[in-house]
Every structure is written in structure tokens, then in C-alpha cells.
Design an enzyme around this catalytic site. Sequence first.
Site, PDB file in Angstrom:
ATOM      1  NE  ARG A   1      10.318 -10.018   4.335  1.00 48.92           N
ATOM      2  CZ  ARG A   1      11.234  -8.953   4.952  1.00 48.92           C
ATOM      3  NH1 ARG A   1      11.610  -9.663   5.913  1.00 48.92           N
ATOM      4  NH2 ARG A   1      11.598  -7.852   4.679  1.00 48.92           N
TER       5      ARG A   1
ATOM      6  NE  ARG B   1       6.583  -7.936   6.629  1.00 48.41           N
ATOM      7  CZ  ARG B   1       7.496  -7.913   5.232  1.00 48.41           C
ATOM      8  NH1 ARG B   1       6.034  -8.032   4.236  1.00 48.41           N
ATOM      9  NH2 ARG B   1       8.341  -7.048   5.368  1.00 48.41           N
TER      10      ARG B   1
ATOM     11  CG  ASP C   1       8.352  -5.847  -2.168  1.00 52.16           C
ATOM     12  OD1 ASP C   1       7.870  -4.896  -0.834  1.00 52.16           O
ATOM     13  OD2 ASP C   1       9.032  -6.179  -1.766  1.00 52.16           O
TER      14      ASP C   1
ATOM     15  CG  ASP D   1       8.744  -8.779   0.846  1.00 54.47           C
ATOM     16  OD1 ASP D   1       7.742  -8.330   1.188  1.00 54.47           O
ATOM     17  OD2 ASP D   1       9.764  -9.342   0.483  1.00 54.47           O
TER      18      ASP D   1
END
Length: 166
Positions: free
Chosen positions: A89, A79, A94, A92
Site C-alpha cells: 500500500r 492508492r 481506515d 491505507d
Amino acid sequence: MPTGYISIGSNIDKDRNIPASLKALAAHFGKLAVSSIYESEPVGFTGDVFYNLVVGFESDLDVKEVAKQLRQIELDHGRSRDSKKFSARTLDLDLILYGDFVIQDGRLQIPRDEIERYAFVLEPLAEIAGALRHPVTQASYAELWAKFDKSDLRQKRVMPDWLSAE
């Protein structure tokens, strides 16, 4: 010990990056509760489909330390630090929930507003934590998913080859 939930997504080399991220997350946080994998169309840009899922874990780490570890795992999987919000991506990760914390601190937002906005976050979260209640609205994630507008739903559960081989 707080339970955290991480939304995971990839649309670049996803059959390598998703399993590798699960191994890295287990190495950092131990046993994971893992949702099904959902194939989702990109939101906000045109590109390859994503794999999305949510994992749960328990940790006594400070929430900022958890977020820092997630950023490092993303970087370890290719990334770029300067990637745009709506773009392809490699990985990712989160942190969408951490216990009952409600935090607005720069880039760290918990609970993440994506929970209520995107099916690719809410459906897998409701799958593994349906009875859990949103720390602000107090609605359960199963209730939020039941009320979610599915009229333009662009995702489906999938069983990648690497998952069926485990």
C-alpha cells in the site's frame, strides 16, 4: 461532536506517504491526536514492512463523508481503487471508530473488526485512547490490548528520521 479514529498504514514510500497523510488529515479534520509509529510485518502477503499508527480527531461531519474524504486522500497518494485486501500500500486509511456509532453498511464497518484482530491497529489505538470503550464489547482498548495474544508480535515502535526532525 464525535471523535473518530483512523488507522494509517503504508509500506510503499512510507517515509513520504505517512507524513503527507498526516498533513492532509490535519487539513481536513484539524488537530490530530497521533500515536507512536509502529513498524509491522505485512499480514497475508510477503512484502516490505509497514509503518502503522492511529490518529484521533473530532468532526461533526457525517460518517459517510469522513469515509469519502479518507478514500480521496488515499487516491491522492497513489492508492489504486482496485487494490487487493492483502497487498502493498502507498497509503491505507481506515476509519475504525466514529463516536459510539455501530455501522454495517457495505464497505463501511464501524467499529472495524481489525481493532481486535491486529496488533498494528489495537496497540496504537490503546496508546492514544486506552480508557475509551469499544461500543459493542464495552471493554476499554487498554483492557483489550492487555489481553491481546502477543506471543507472535511482529511490530515495534520506531522513530523515523522525518518524525525526529519535526
